[in-house]
Design an enzyme around this catalytic site. Structure first.
Site, short mmCIF file in Angstrom:
data_model
loop_
_atom_site.label_atom_id
_atom_site.label_comp_id
_atom_site.label_asym_id
_atom_site.label_seq_id
_atom_site.Cartn_x
_atom_site.Cartn_y
_atom_site.Cartn_z
N ASP A 197 0.93 -1.39 0.07
CA ASP A 197 0.01 0.06 0.00
C ASP A 197 0.79 1.09 0.14
OD1 ASP A 197 0.50 -0.39 3.03
OD2 ASP A 197 -0.56 0.75 3.32
N GLU A 251 -0.04 -1.18 5.73
CA GLU A 251 1.14 -0.42 6.83
C GLU A 251 0.97 0.75 7.02
OE1 GLU A 251 5.39 1.14 7.34
OE2 GLU A 251 4.15 1.34 5.66
C1 LIG Z 1 23.18 10.93 11.33
C2 LIG Z 1 22.86 10.32 10.74
C3 LIG Z 1 21.83 11.05 10.03
C4 LIG Z 1 20.04 10.63 9.84
C5 LIG Z 1 19.25 11.80 8.58
C6 LIG Z 1 17.77 10.90 8.79
C7 LIG Z 1 18.08 10.60 7.32
C8 LIG Z 1 16.17 9.84 7.91
C9 LIG Z 1 16.22 8.73 6.60
C10 LIG Z 1 15.41 7.65 6.26
C11 LIG Z 1 14.31 7.74 6.52
C12 LIG Z 1 12.95 6.98 5.68
C13 LIG Z 1 11.55 6.26 7.28
C14 LIG Z 1 11.46 5.86 6.27
C15 LIG Z 1 10.03 4.89 6.92
C16 LIG Z 1 8.49 5.10 7.15
C17 LIG Z 1 7.64 4.23 6.71
C18 LIG Z 1 6.49 4.55 6.70
O1 LIG Z 1 6.16 5.90 6.09
N1 LIG Z 1 5.52 4.16 7.94
C19 LIG Z 1 4.32 5.63 8.25
C20 LIG Z 1 3.35 3.77 8.50
C21 LIG Z 1 4.12 3.91 9.95
N2 LIG Z 1 3.74 2.40 9.83
O2 LIG Z 1 3.51 4.33 10.66
C22 LIG Z 1 4.62 6.01 9.26
O3 LIG Z 1 3.81 6.85 9.60
O4 LIG Z 1 5.94 5.70 9.99
ZN LIG Z 2 6.75 2.08 4.12
ZN LIG Z 3 4.90 5.57 4.13
#
Ligand SMILES: CCCCCCCC/C=C\CCCCCCCC(=O)N[C@@H](CC(N)=O)C(=O)O
Ligand SMILES: [Zn+2]
Ligand SMILES: [Zn+2]
Length: 478
Positions: A102, A166
Site C-alpha cells: 500500500d 502498513e
Molecule cells: C547521522 C544520520 C543522519 C540520518 C538522517 C535521517 C535520514 C532519514 C532516513 C530515512 C528515514 C525514512 C523513514 C522511512 C520509513 C517510513 C515508513 C513509513 O512511512 N511508515 C509510516 C506508517 C507506519 N507504519 O506507521 C509512518 O507513518 O511512519
Molecule cells: Zn513504507
Molecule cells: Zn510510508
C-alpha cells in the site's frame, strides 16, 4: 569481516548478472506495479479493488515464484501475501523479508509526472511507491523469480511477508501474519524490512555516503486534544472560544520541543562510527563526544531532519472545529502525532504534554500509542546485521561505513517483535534529502539503475543467508 570464511558457504554462488531482456522486464514490472493505485486513505479506507488487482498482477509477472513446489503462497487478511520458501537444510533457522504494497495518497498537484503513471523519464521511474515501498515488494519477488529461473534451491528457509495496510498501522496485514506464524511456532533468525538507507548529503561536511541499518524504531502516539465550550451567537462572543483555547494549547506544544535525548541515545554510537570519515576538526569532535556532545547535539537539532534523531517529535497533523460562520464553535479538536525517542516512553511523553498544555479545559484522548522498539543486536555475532553488512560491502563497494541507527518512521516489522530479537530496517538504496522529502511528498522516483541494484542486492543477500557459519568476531577482538 564479521561472517566466517567461505568454506561452509555454498560452493557456487549464482552470479548477480542479468541479461538485457531481464533488466527490461524488471523495470517494466515495477512500472506496472506503480500504475495500480493501492492507496491507504485512512484508518479503514483502502482501495480494495486496487489491492485485489495488485495480487493478480504479482501472479502474472512472477509466474515461477507462484508455480515452484517449494514456495508456498498464502493470502492473509484478504490482500496481504505470505510466501514460505522451504530451504533444504532444516537445521538453519529461517529469516524473513518484509515489504508493503500500500501507499499513501498522492494528489496530482505538484508532480512532474502523474503519481500513478509509472512513467520512465530521464532514467527514473516516477510515482507513488517507487521508494515507499513497491520497490521492495517488486525487488524481493523479482530477485526470487530470477534465482528460481536459475534453478536455485535455498538451504535456509525464508518467509516473504508483503503487508497491504502498513501505512495505516498494519493491523490486518502484518499483525495477522505475525499471529499466524506465532501460532505455527515459528521463530526467526532475523527480519529485514524497509527503514533506513545509504544516506548521502544529510550531514554538512560529510561528502561520503554511509549506510545506516536501523536496529530500532521510534515509538508513536496519536493524541487528540479537545476543547468544549458553550455554543452561542457570534455577535456577542465570549472572551475565549474552543478554537482559541485549543489553538493556544497546540501552539504551546509546537513551540516547546520535547527534551533533547542525544546523550542517552544510539546516535552517539552512529556518530562515533562515522567520525573518521570527516575531515579535521570534525573527526576529533565526533571521537570525543564526552567533551563535545552538547555542541554536537545543538548542531544536530538545527536541521529538521536530523532533529528527529535527538528527540521525540511533535507534529500537529489535524485540526477540526466550527460549524457555521456565525456560530460560536461548541467543540474544537486537534490531533498530534508524536514520534517517541528510544530513550523515552509513551507515558513519559504524555506527562510532558500535559505539563506543557497546563490547561484543564483541554481534554486528552490517546487514539493509538506504542513504545519505541527494542534495540536489535549489531555486534559481530548478529547474523542478520552481519549479512546485511556483507552484502552492502559487496554490492556497494564504495560505501565505507555501515553503522547501526534509529528509524525515525515506523514499519510493519514492529508487529513481529515476538518472533525474533533481530529486526533490521534497511533499503539498499541511496537517499539524499531531496528524495527523503519525496517519501509521502511529491515527485517520488527511483532511478532504473538503483532499482536494478536493489534486485541485485536481494539476489545476493538470499544466497549469502545460506551460510551455516555463525558470524565470527573481528580478528582484533581475539
Ligand atoms: C547521522 C544520520 C543522519 C540520518 C538522517 C535521517 C535520514 C532519514 C532516513 C530515512 C528515514 C525514512 C523513514 C522511512 C520509513 C517510513 C515508513 C513509513 O512511512 N511508515 C509510516 C506508517 C507506519 N507504519 O506507521 C509512518 O507513518 O511512519
Ligand atoms: Zn513504507
Ligand atoms: Zn510510508
Amino acid at each position: 569481516k564479521g561472517l566466517g570464511g567461505q568454506k561452509h558457504q555454498r560452493a557456487s554462488q549464482i552470479p548477480s548478472q542479468f541479461s538485457q531482456g531481464e533488466r527490461v522486464a524488471m523495470k517494466e514490472a515495477l512500472k506496472g506495479a506503480i500504475h495500480i493505485p493501492t492507496v491507504s486513505f485512512g484508518p479503514k479506507e483502502l482501495n480494495t479493488t486496487a489491492l485485489a488487482e495488485f495480487g493478480e498482477y504479482i501472479r502474472s509477472v512472477f509466474p515461477t515464484v507462484f508455480k515452484t513446489s517449494f514456495v508456498q503462497h498464502e493470502v492473509i487478511g484478504e490482500y496481504s501475501h505470505l510466501f514460505t520458501v522451504q530451504g533444504s537444510d532444516p537445521s538453519l533457522q529461517p529469516y524473513m523479508l518484509l515489504a508493503h504494497s500500500d501507499v499513501v495518497p498522492a494528489p496530482d498537484e505538484g508532480w512532474e509526472v502523474p503519481p500513478f503513471s509509472g512513467l520512465e523519464r530521464d532514467g527514473f521511474i516516477h510515482g507513488r511507491g517507487t521508494l515507499d515501498n513497491k520497490n521492495s515488494v517488486m525487488a524481493i519477488l523479482q530477485a526470487l523469480e530470477l534465482l528460481l529461473l536459475r534453478n536455485y534451491i535455498p538451504r535456509r528457509s525464508f518467509f516473504i511477508a508483503l503487508g497491504h495496510d502498513e501505512e495505516i498501522s498494519g493491523h490486518n496485514g502484518a499483525q495477522k501474519i505475525a499471529a499466524l506464524l506465532q501460532a505455527r511456532g515459528v521463530q526467526l533468525a532475523f527480519i529485514v524490512d524497509e527503514g533506513n538507507f545509504i544516506l548521502d548529503g544529510f550531514i554538512p561536511n560529510l561528502k561520503k555516503p554511509f549506510a545506516i541499518i536501523a536496529v530500532t524504531e521510534k515509538g508513536a502516539i496519536n493524541l487528540m486534544l479537545q476543547v468544549n465550550t458553550t455554543p452561542g451567537h457570534s455577535s456577542a462572543p465570549p472572551k475565549e472560544t474552543s478554537i482559541g483555547i485549543l489553538a493556544a494549547a497546540v501552539s504551546r506544544l509546537e513551540q516547546t520541543p520535547m527534551p533533547n535525548m542525544f546523550g542517552s541515545g544510539l546516535l552517539k554510537t552512529t556518530l562515533q562510527e562515522l567520525a573518521h570519515e570527516f575531515p579535521f576538526p570534525t573527526n576529533i569532535i565526533l571521537s570525543n563526544l564526552w567533551l563535545f556532545g552538547p555542541l554536537v547535539s545543538r548542531l544536530i537539532e538545527r536541521n529538521y531532519i536530523t532533529n528527529a534523531l535527538v528527540r521525540t517529535t511533535t507534529a500537529l497533523t489535524m485540526f477540526n472545529a466550527g460549524v457555521k460562520v456565525n456560530v460560536i464553535p461548541p467543540v474544537a479538536q486537534a490531533i498530534i502525532n508524536f514520534r517517541v525517542d528510544p530513550a523515552q516512553t509513551v507515558q513519559e511523553v504524555l506527562e510532558l504534554v500535559k505539563n506543557i498544555v497546563a490547561d484543564n479545559r483541554v481534554q486528552f484522548q490517546v487514539l493509538s500509542a506504542f513504545d519505541p522498539l527494542p534495540v536489535s543486536p549489531s555486534d559481530h555475532q548478529a547474523l542478520g546485521y552481519q549479512l546485511l553488512r556483507q552484502t552492502i560491502r559487496s554490492v556497494f563497494p564504495e560505501v565505507n561505513i555501515v553503522a547501526p541507527g534509529v528509524c525515525i518512521g515506523n514499519t510493519d516489522s514492529r508487529h513481529y517483535a515476538n518472533l525474533t530479537t533481530g529486526i533490521y530496517r534497511f533499503n539498499p538504496l541511496y537517499l539524499n534529502p531531496q528524495s527523503f522529502r519525496s517519501i509521502h511528498g511529491i515527485n517520488e522516483k527511483i532511478s532504473v539503475r538503483a532499482y536494478e541494484t536493489q534486485v541485485k542486492f536481494i539476489f545476493e543477500f538470499v544466497q549469502n543467508a545460506d551460510t551455516d557459519q555463525e558470524p565470527v568476531p573481528h580478528l582484533h577482538e581475539l
